[in-house]
Design a protein around this motif. Sequence first.
Motif, PDB file in Angstrom:
ATOM      1  N   GLN A  85      30.623  47.644  61.280  1.00 34.09           N
ATOM      2  CA  GLN A  85      31.267  48.975  61.327  1.00 34.09           C
ATOM      3  C   GLN A  85      30.305  50.054  60.835  1.00 34.09           C
ATOM      4  N   ALA A  86      29.611  49.762  59.724  1.00 38.47           N
ATOM      5  CA  ALA A  86      28.676  50.747  59.160  1.00 38.47           C
ATOM      6  C   ALA A  86      27.480  50.971  60.100  1.00 38.47           C
ATOM      7  N   ILE A  87      27.007  49.878  60.711  1.00 42.19           N
ATOM      8  CA  ILE A  87      25.867  49.999  61.653  1.00 42.19           C
ATOM      9  C   ILE A  87      26.253  50.925  62.815  1.00 42.19           C
ATOM     10  N   PHE A  88      27.465  50.726  63.340  1.00 43.66           N
ATOM     11  CA  PHE A  88      27.897  51.544  64.484  1.00 43.66           C
ATOM     12  C   PHE A  88      28.083  53.001  64.056  1.00 43.66           C
ATOM     13  N   ARG A  89      28.697  53.198  62.882  1.00 42.92           N
ATOM     14  CA  ARG A  89      28.952  54.575  62.435  1.00 42.92           C
ATOM     15  C   ARG A  89      27.626  55.304  62.217  1.00 42.92           C
TER      16      ARG A  89
ATOM     17  N   LEU B 241      21.014  51.168  54.454  1.00 40.13           N
ATOM     18  CA  LEU B 241      21.226  50.998  55.899  1.00 40.13           C
ATOM     19  C   LEU B 241      20.970  52.326  56.615  1.00 40.13           C
ATOM     20  N   ASP B 242      21.421  53.395  56.002  1.00 39.83           N
ATOM     21  CA  ASP B 242      21.221  54.726  56.572  1.00 39.83           C
ATOM     22  C   ASP B 242      19.719  55.025  56.723  1.00 39.83           C
ATOM     23  N   LYS B 243      18.955  54.672  55.677  1.00 38.21           N
ATOM     24  CA  LYS B 243      17.492  54.893  55.728  1.00 38.21           C
ATOM     25  C   LYS B 243      16.861  54.106  56.870  1.00 38.21           C
ATOM     26  N   CYS B 244      17.279  52.841  56.997  1.00 41.22           N
ATOM     27  CA  CYS B 244      16.687  51.987  58.027  1.00 41.22           C
ATOM     28  C   CYS B 244      17.034  52.513  59.414  1.00 41.22           C
ATOM     29  N   ILE B 245      18.287  52.928  59.602  1.00 41.00           N
ATOM     30  CA  ILE B 245      18.702  53.410  60.928  1.00 41.00           C
ATOM     31  C   ILE B 245      17.997  54.727  61.244  1.00 41.00           C
TER      32      ILE B 245
END
Length: 287
Positions: free
Chosen positions: A223-227, A276-280
């Motif tokens: 869910q977080a990856i998609f958001r 995760l935000d940094k990586c994306i």
Amino acid sequence: MKILVTGANGQLGRELREVLERDFPGQAVYTDIDELDLTDELAVKRFVEANDISHIVNCAGYTAVDKAEEDKALCYRVNVEAVRNIANAASETGAKVIHISTDYVFDGRAYRPYNEADKVNPVSQYGTTKRQGETALIALAPDSVIIRTAWLYSPHGHNFVKTMLRLGSERNEIRVVNDQIGAPTYAGDLAEAIGKVLKSHQWVPGIYHFTNSGVASWYDFTQAIFRLGGVSGCSIIPIPTEDYPTAATRPFYSVLNTSKIRATYNVETPYWMDSLDKCITRLKSQQ
Ligand SMILES: NC(=O)C1=CN([C@@H]2O[C@H](COP(=O)(O)OP(=O)(O)OC[C@H]3O[C@@H](n4cnc5c(N)ncnc54)[C@H](OP(=O)(O)O)[C@@H]3O)[C@@H](O)[C@H]2O)C=CC1
Ligand SMILES: Cc1cn([C@H]2C[C@H](O)[C@@H](COP(=O)(O)OP(=O)(O)O[C@H]3O[C@@H](C)C(=O)[C@@H](O)[C@H]3O)O2)c(=O)[nH]c1=O
């Protein structure tokens, strides 16, 4: 200081190179299987001696969890024999070792985060060989530091974040297990932690747990990856493990208690969603 990074083309190895080039410029050498096959005992010993290596950070591993159930011999060679070769070279030369292990050494039946002294009981071939690598290293080179981590991802190589971003762009719906709980961990944060261990004035051997903070199921993670990744056209259906059969059994609960490494080496464990935000963001900038 002369640092050897093995498995340097893997997701952790590539992140560690960035940290070491910044913090230890010119003091590290980087090898992957083409330059140094760790299953070749003599080659490992010769390399460590010839290059006057003071520290070895082993980022190499056999990490294909399902494939390992079939490919048992190769998995054993990389996760056990290669570690034994590193340990022997280190004990002969006095080099210090930092080795990476996994939450999959546990069976996942706990109800609170695992600490380093908790009983291990791997439930897969991958987890079994990773544990055998730990015990071989402790027996042959007891001065080593072993860092168990979990659910690693980075902009490089194969990982769950990249798989889910791809599936999210290809499908209208995906089904993801919501009863396996762990801590998604950004390889860049683990690389920073390894840098801190190398920089520390004290070397305290032993097993340590390092992950990002917080917990998630693979479904929460998706869910977080998609958001954060801006994926909107694909629904995520939560399912129990029994509805997603895999060759390898995975622990249901593999959250690791990270207090020991935070206290001993003063490392930071950022919240998993921030990392995760940094990586994306990095992945988007590469497109
Ligand atoms: N990925 C994860 O979720 C987690 C990983 N870990 C552990 O962290 C470590 C790093 O993982 P990660 O960066 O994801 O792994 P990767 O699979 O991304 O990288 C491992 C690297 O090791 C190389 N390698 C394989 N066999 C040999 C060999 N015989 N000699 C030299 N190099 C070899 C691989 O080469 P090639 O690709 O050609 O095989 C690859 O470049 C591993 O020990 C892993 O068990 C722990 C917890 C979670
Ligand atoms: C692709 C996919 C996976 N899954 C499930 C399968 C599995 O139970 C879970 C995780 O899938 P993966 O196979 O990508 O992850 P896995 O290879 O099990 O990840 C592990 O790798 C090794 C190297 C480690 O050391 C562990 O810490 C951990 O990160 O998600 C779904 O439910 N739906 C899907 O569409």
